[in-house]
Design a protein around this motif. Structure first.
Motif, PDB file in Angstrom:
ATOM      1  N   UNK A  50       0.822  -1.205   0.000  1.00 55.92           N
ATOM      2  CA  UNK A  50       0.000   0.000   0.000  1.00 55.92           C
ATOM      3  C   UNK A  50       0.855   1.253   0.000  1.00 55.92           C
ATOM      4  N   UNK A  51       1.937   1.254   0.783  1.00 61.33           N
ATOM      5  CA  UNK A  51       2.816   2.418   0.840  1.00 61.33           C
ATOM      6  C   UNK A  51       3.503   2.690  -0.489  1.00 61.33           C
ATOM      7  N   UNK A  52       4.036   1.634  -1.099  1.00 66.53           N
ATOM      8  CA  UNK A  52       4.695   1.787  -2.397  1.00 66.53           C
ATOM      9  C   UNK A  52       3.704   2.284  -3.443  1.00 66.53           C
ATOM     10  N   UNK A  53       2.533   1.662  -3.486  1.00 67.53           N
ATOM     11  CA  UNK A  53       1.524   2.067  -4.464  1.00 67.53           C
ATOM     12  C   UNK A  53       1.059   3.489  -4.254  1.00 67.53           C
ATOM     13  N   UNK A  54       0.871   3.891  -2.992  1.00 67.22           N
ATOM     14  CA  UNK A  54       0.393   5.237  -2.689  1.00 67.22           C
ATOM     15  C   UNK A  54       1.337   6.298  -3.220  1.00 67.22           C
ATOM     16  N   UNK A  55       2.628   6.119  -2.979  1.00 70.27           N
ATOM     17  CA  UNK A  55       3.587   7.152  -3.352  1.00 70.27           C
ATOM     18  C   UNK A  55       3.980   7.098  -4.826  1.00 70.27           C
ATOM     19  N   UNK A  56       4.172   5.898  -5.363  1.00 71.50           N
ATOM     20  CA  UNK A  56       4.558   5.804  -6.773  1.00 71.50           C
ATOM     21  C   UNK A  56       3.436   6.295  -7.678  1.00 71.50           C
ATOM     22  N   UNK A  57       2.219   5.789  -7.476  1.00 72.59           N
ATOM     23  CA  UNK A  57       1.119   6.158  -8.363  1.00 72.59           C
ATOM     24  C   UNK A  57       0.639   7.583  -8.105  1.00 72.59           C
ATOM     25  N   UNK A  58       0.674   8.023  -6.852  1.00 72.54           N
ATOM     26  CA  UNK A  58       0.317   9.408  -6.567  1.00 72.54           C
ATOM     27  C   UNK A  58       1.289  10.380  -7.204  1.00 72.54           C
ATOM     28  N   UNK A  59       2.573  10.064  -7.148  1.00 68.59           N
ATOM     29  CA  UNK A  59       3.590  10.929  -7.743  1.00 68.59           C
ATOM     30  C   UNK A  59       3.513  10.918  -9.263  1.00 68.59           C
ATOM     31  N   UNK A  60       3.284   9.747  -9.841  1.00 68.87           N
ATOM     32  CA  UNK A  60       3.149   9.666 -11.296  1.00 68.87           C
ATOM     33  C   UNK A  60       1.985  10.521 -11.788  1.00 68.87           C
ATOM     34  N   UNK A  61       0.863  10.461 -11.077  1.00 72.33           N
ATOM     35  CA  UNK A  61      -0.284  11.280 -11.477  1.00 72.33           C
ATOM     36  C   UNK A  61       0.057  12.766 -11.408  1.00 72.33           C
ATOM     37  N   UNK A  62       0.824  13.154 -10.405  1.00 72.59           N
ATOM     38  CA  UNK A  62       1.251  14.544 -10.281  1.00 72.59           C
ATOM     39  C   UNK A  62       2.104  14.942 -11.481  1.00 72.59           C
TER      40      UNK A  62
END
Length: 239
Positions: A50-62
């Motif tokens: 969950x932590x990896x997904x939250x930051x990687x995908x959130x940052x990619x969307x940004x």
């Protein structure tokens, strides 16, 4: 308090509300959940994914939206957690479905946590596109926007109320498959709200979170379609 501080307060409140929901299901209503979902290695895999997904995908969307920095995403956390747990179950030969106890905590946690996103304002980048609707909200730049954080909060609170009703009425099918029901519902409502968010498109009009929503919905639909039949007498054992 600043927007970031308010966001942190509601993040803590979201975790607290989720914990209370889990306690209510297990201690007050007496539902028994698969022991695998209580093992430390299972929880570690869930938190890591969950932590990896939250930051990687959130940052990619940004970045796809033309902005720099680091971001985190609830939907990214869900996607990462799903992948991590399915890999964990495959690695350990677990065929039992282990997510049932997280259905109500997830719905309540998102409902509370999104209030923090709302109060965080523009810096949180979770607001909606401009609107002329009477409930449009000015997040600080003089532009009335869709308060999509509140839309999502209300939607997930509605699911939480439905799930509580199912528990009180001992609806074994809803209790047992609740995690996949909440995933499908979350993905569907999130897919709709993404059309009124200022995120960069990847494929046609669809953003990264549109695609993630589809992934979550397809996963949930497959799990629901292949779910074993349950009955009231199996409620406690199968939940």
């Amino acid at each position: 308090m600043s927007g970031a501080e308010l966001h942190a307060v509601f993040d803590v409140a979201a975790w607290g509300a989720a914990a209370i929901a889990m306690w209510w299901l297990s201690r007050v209503r007496g539902l028994q959940f698969p022991r695998q979902s209580f093992e430390l290695t299972y929880i570690a895999a869930l938190v890591f994914g969950a932590g990896i997904g939250a930051y990687i995908l959130g940052t990619l969307n940004l970045w796809f939206s033309g902005m720099s920095g680091i971001a985190r995403s609830v939907e990214g956390a869900l996607a990462g957690g799903i992948v991590a747990i399915e890999l964990y179950k495959w690695r350990h030969g677990i065929s039992l479905r282990t997510g049932a106890r997280f259905a109500l905590p997830l719905a309540i946690g998102v409902a509370v946590g999104r209030l923090g996103c709302y109060f965080a304002g523009l810096e949180d980048f979770t607001y909606g596109t401009p609107t002329m609707l009477p409930w449009g909200h000015d997040f600080g730049d003089g532009v009335l926007r869709h308060p999509v954080q509140l839309y999502e909060s209300l939607a997930m609170a509605g699911f939480a109320a439905f799930y509580v009703w199912a528990v009180l009425n001992r609806n074994a099918a809803v209790i047992t498959n609740g995690f996949y029901l909440v995933l499908f519902y979350y993905g569907l409502q999130r897919f709709l709200w993404e059309f009124i968010k200022p995120y960069g498109a990847l494929i046609g009009p669809f953003s990264l979170f549109h695609l993630l929503s589809l992934f979550v919905m397809i996963y949930a639909a497959v799990m629901l379609a292949t779910a074993p039949n349950v009955s009231l007498k199996h409620e406690r054992a199968a939940a």
